[in-house]
Scaffold this motif. Structure first.
Motif, PDB file in Angstrom:
ATOM      1  N   ALA A  40       2.793   0.513  -7.775  1.00  0.00           N
ATOM      2  CA  ALA A  40       4.133   0.241  -8.292  1.00  0.00           C
ATOM      3  C   ALA A  40       4.100  -0.981  -9.199  1.00  0.00           C
ATOM      4  O   ALA A  40       4.825  -1.059 -10.190  1.00  0.00           O
ATOM      5  N   HIS A  41       3.216  -1.929  -8.865  1.00  0.00           N
ATOM      6  CA  HIS A  41       3.009  -3.123  -9.676  1.00  0.00           C
ATOM      7  C   HIS A  41       1.507  -3.396  -9.739  1.00  0.00           C
ATOM      8  O   HIS A  41       0.812  -3.281  -8.730  1.00  0.00           O
ATOM      9  N   GLU A  42       1.000  -3.751 -10.906  1.00  0.00           N
ATOM     10  CA  GLU A  42      -0.433  -3.976 -11.087  1.00  0.00           C
ATOM     11  C   GLU A  42      -0.960  -5.049 -10.138  1.00  0.00           C
ATOM     12  O   GLU A  42      -2.114  -5.018  -9.715  1.00  0.00           O
ATOM     13  N   SER A  43      -0.105  -6.008  -9.781  1.00  0.00           N
ATOM     14  CA  SER A  43      -0.544  -7.111  -8.922  1.00  0.00           C
ATOM     15  C   SER A  43      -0.959  -6.637  -7.537  1.00  0.00           C
ATOM     16  O   SER A  43      -1.733  -7.321  -6.852  1.00  0.00           O
ATOM     17  N   ILE A  44      -0.455  -5.482  -7.108  1.00  0.00           N
ATOM     18  CA  ILE A  44      -0.792  -4.981  -5.776  1.00  0.00           C
ATOM     19  C   ILE A  44      -2.296  -4.760  -5.654  1.00  0.00           C
ATOM     20  O   ILE A  44      -2.947  -5.268  -4.734  1.00  0.00           O
ATOM     21  N   ILE A  45      -2.853  -4.003  -6.571  1.00  0.00           N
ATOM     22  CA  ILE A  45      -4.284  -3.710  -6.487  1.00  0.00           C
ATOM     23  C   ILE A  45      -5.124  -4.901  -6.933  1.00  0.00           C
ATOM     24  O   ILE A  45      -6.194  -5.169  -6.391  1.00  0.00           O
ATOM     25  N   TYR A  46      -4.631  -5.664  -7.907  1.00  0.00           N
ATOM     26  CA  TYR A  46      -5.350  -6.859  -8.370  1.00  0.00           C
ATOM     27  C   TYR A  46      -5.526  -7.840  -7.213  1.00  0.00           C
ATOM     28  O   TYR A  46      -6.639  -8.318  -6.949  1.00  0.00           O
ATOM     29  N   ASP A  47      -4.452  -8.145  -6.502  1.00  0.00           N
ATOM     30  CA  ASP A  47      -4.514  -9.115  -5.409  1.00  0.00           C
ATOM     31  C   ASP A  47      -5.376  -8.604  -4.258  1.00  0.00           C
ATOM     32  O   ASP A  47      -6.080  -9.379  -3.604  1.00  0.00           O
ATOM     33  N   LYS A  61       1.306  -3.456   3.958  1.00  0.00           N
ATOM     34  CA  LYS A  61       2.573  -3.280   4.666  1.00  0.00           C
ATOM     35  C   LYS A  61       3.518  -2.460   3.802  1.00  0.00           C
ATOM     36  O   LYS A  61       3.804  -2.824   2.664  1.00  0.00           O
ATOM     37  N   GLY A  62       3.989  -1.342   4.334  1.00  0.00           N
ATOM     38  CA  GLY A  62       4.881  -0.513   3.536  1.00  0.00           C
ATOM     39  C   GLY A  62       5.350   0.698   4.299  1.00  0.00           C
ATOM     40  O   GLY A  62       4.829   1.029   5.367  1.00  0.00           O
ATOM     41  N   SER A  66       3.988   5.680   1.259  1.00  0.00           N
ATOM     42  CA  SER A  66       4.003   4.840   0.059  1.00  0.00           C
ATOM     43  C   SER A  66       2.628   4.727  -0.593  1.00  0.00           C
ATOM     44  O   SER A  66       2.504   4.137  -1.672  1.00  0.00           O
ATOM     45  N   GLY A  67       1.605   5.261   0.062  1.00  0.00           N
ATOM     46  CA  GLY A  67       0.278   5.281  -0.554  1.00  0.00           C
ATOM     47  C   GLY A  67      -0.686   4.245  -0.019  1.00  0.00           C
ATOM     48  O   GLY A  67      -1.680   3.925  -0.680  1.00  0.00           O
ATOM     49  N   ARG A 193      -4.564 -13.556  10.601  1.00  0.00           N
ATOM     50  CA  ARG A 193      -5.932 -13.238  10.219  1.00  0.00           C
ATOM     51  C   ARG A 193      -5.993 -12.386   8.940  1.00  0.00           C
ATOM     52  O   ARG A 193      -7.067 -12.010   8.496  1.00  0.00           O
ATOM     53  N   PHE A 194      -4.822 -12.074   8.371  1.00  0.00           N
ATOM     54  CA  PHE A 194      -4.759 -11.192   7.205  1.00  0.00           C
ATOM     55  C   PHE A 194      -4.074 -11.860   6.014  1.00  0.00           C
ATOM     56  O   PHE A 194      -3.224 -12.733   6.171  1.00  0.00           O
ATOM     57  N   VAL A 195      -4.450 -11.391   4.835  1.00  0.00           N
ATOM     58  CA  VAL A 195      -3.650 -11.577   3.629  1.00  0.00           C
ATOM     59  C   VAL A 195      -2.744 -10.356   3.548  1.00  0.00           C
ATOM     60  O   VAL A 195      -3.225  -9.221   3.609  1.00  0.00           O
ATOM     61  N   VAL A 196      -1.438 -10.557   3.448  1.00  0.00           N
ATOM     62  CA  VAL A 196      -0.482  -9.448   3.526  1.00  0.00           C
ATOM     63  C   VAL A 196      -0.050  -9.018   2.127  1.00  0.00           C
ATOM     64  O   VAL A 196       0.352  -9.840   1.305  1.00  0.00           O
ATOM     65  N   ILE A 197      -0.160  -7.714   1.864  1.00  0.00           N
ATOM     66  CA  ILE A 197       0.249  -7.151   0.575  1.00  0.00           C
ATOM     67  C   ILE A 197       1.282  -6.060   0.820  1.00  0.00           C
ATOM     68  O   ILE A 197       1.030  -5.100   1.553  1.00  0.00           O
ATOM     69  N   ASP A 198       2.445  -6.221   0.222  1.00  0.00           N
ATOM     70  CA  ASP A 198       3.517  -5.249   0.356  1.00  0.00           C
ATOM     71  C   ASP A 198       3.254  -4.054  -0.568  1.00  0.00           C
ATOM     72  O   ASP A 198       2.974  -4.233  -1.755  1.00  0.00           O
ATOM     73  N   VAL A 199       3.336  -2.853  -0.006  1.00  0.00           N
ATOM     74  CA  VAL A 199       3.096  -1.633  -0.784  1.00  0.00           C
ATOM     75  C   VAL A 199       4.393  -0.814  -0.790  1.00  0.00           C
ATOM     76  O   VAL A 199       4.649  -0.035   0.130  1.00  0.00           O
ATOM     77  N   PRO A 200       5.221  -0.986  -1.813  1.00  0.00           N
ATOM     78  CA  PRO A 200       6.501  -0.268  -1.855  1.00  0.00           C
ATOM     79  C   PRO A 200       6.322   1.164  -2.349  1.00  0.00           C
ATOM     80  O   PRO A 200       5.234   1.549  -2.813  1.00  0.00           O
ATOM     81  N   TYR A 201       7.374   1.938  -2.261  1.00  0.00           N
ATOM     82  CA  TYR A 201       7.354   3.267  -2.859  1.00  0.00           C
ATOM     83  C   TYR A 201       7.136   3.145  -4.370  1.00  0.00           C
ATOM     84  O   TYR A 201       7.665   2.243  -5.014  1.00  0.00           O
TER      85      TYR A 201
END
Length: 295
Positions: A40-47, A61-62, A66-67, A193-201
């Motif tokens: 949904a945003h390029e930063s999701i996979i980049y980060d 998290k999503g 949502s994939g 213990r995690f880096v959290v990345i939000d994965v929206p629709y």
């Protein structure tokens, strides 16, 4: 299809990625699934790439559909790094994660042999470990992974008493569906213990690209209407009228494939509506379909 980034990675990260691809190239054909996640945003996979390259654990998290699993598979393919999976449930136990002992016959002699599970395999081979629906596991099960997930990246195998230390390339990707039936909140110690990345629709043009790439549907008008249907369903989910399953991208892809051969509203019935349990939810989805698609 491997993910092709439209961004430039920092030189140090690019070097890490290239080294891993070279390291695992002999295993890539057998174990790495080539796939493509459209973010949904390029930063999701980049980060996510940055975090994994730095040896961080990544928590996706999503909502359902949502994939998140597709993203994990894409990261595996991007690094050229095989991935082992655990699907958490109330039945998940130490044997399912770590492995089990079995009796083997060798030259007529019975011997006890330990068969490593996904956690031990990923650690000893330096692969990735994917923990799906981590907040579905029983609270007493997850502490087994504490040492695996912290800076030590090691575990004492309770079945062999062996201390297993992960190879430097070992990485963990976990996924959660917050608020889903049967889930429990992750405790702070585990979440830290995690880096959290939000994965929206995925919505709009990004969703349309997914449907064009992953379905057999080519009719432009129908594609646009399915994208609109998805947006309407997401609104309904956020307002609490329908459950997350109704807005699943997987279900939408199924509906698009069926719509090549059967009327769209019937395709939606088969792929989305009949998966729902609540009659009110079914009616809500049917009403949306009727406003967008002719019989």
């Amino acid at each position: 299809m491997i993910y092709t980034q439209s961004f430039t990675l920092p030189e140090t990260i690019e070097t890490i990625v290239k080294k891993r691809r070279e390291m695992f190239k002999s295993e890539i054909n057998e174990q790495v699934e080539y796939t493509a996640y459209t973010p949904a945003h390029e930063s999701i996979i980049y980060d996510a790439i940055i975090a994994l390259a730095l040896g961080k654990n990544v928590l996706l998290k999503g909502p359902t559909g949502s994939g998140k699993t597709k993203l994990a598979e894409t990261l595996s393919a991007f690094f050229g790094q095989p991935m082992h999976s655990i699907n958490c449930s109330i039945d998940l136990d130490a044997e399912a994660m770590l492995g089990f002992k079995t009796i083997q016959q060798t030259n007529g002699q019975a011997t006890i042999e330990f068969i490593p599970g996904p956690v031990i395999q990923a650690m000893t081979k330096g692969h990735l470990l994917y923990i799906d629906e981590i907040n579905m596991a029983k609270p007493e099960t997850l502490p087994i992974l504490n040492g695996v997930l912290d800076y030590r990246k090691m575990i004492t195998n309770p079945f062999t008493a062996e201390v297993v230390k992960a190879k430097p390339t070992f990485g963990v990707i976990a996924a959660i569906n917050e608020g889903y039936v049967g889930t429990v909140p992750l405790n702070e110690a585990l979440k830290n213990r995690f880096v959290v990345i939000d994965v929206p629709y995925v919505q709009g043009e990004a969703l349309k690209r997914i449907l064009q790439q992953q379905t057999k549907l080519t009719n432009e008008t129908l594609l646009n209407r399915f994208v609109t249907l998805s947006a309407d369903l997401i609104v309904q989910v956020k307002q609490g009228y329908v459950s997350e399953e109704a807005a699943s991208i997987r279900a939408l892809i199924d509906a698009c494939d069926l719509a090549v051969y059967i009327p769209p509203r019937r395709a939606i019935e088969r792929a989305i509506v009949e998966k729902l349990e609540d009659d009110r939810e079914k009616a809500a989805v049917r009403n949306l379909a009727e406003t967008l698609f002719d019989e």
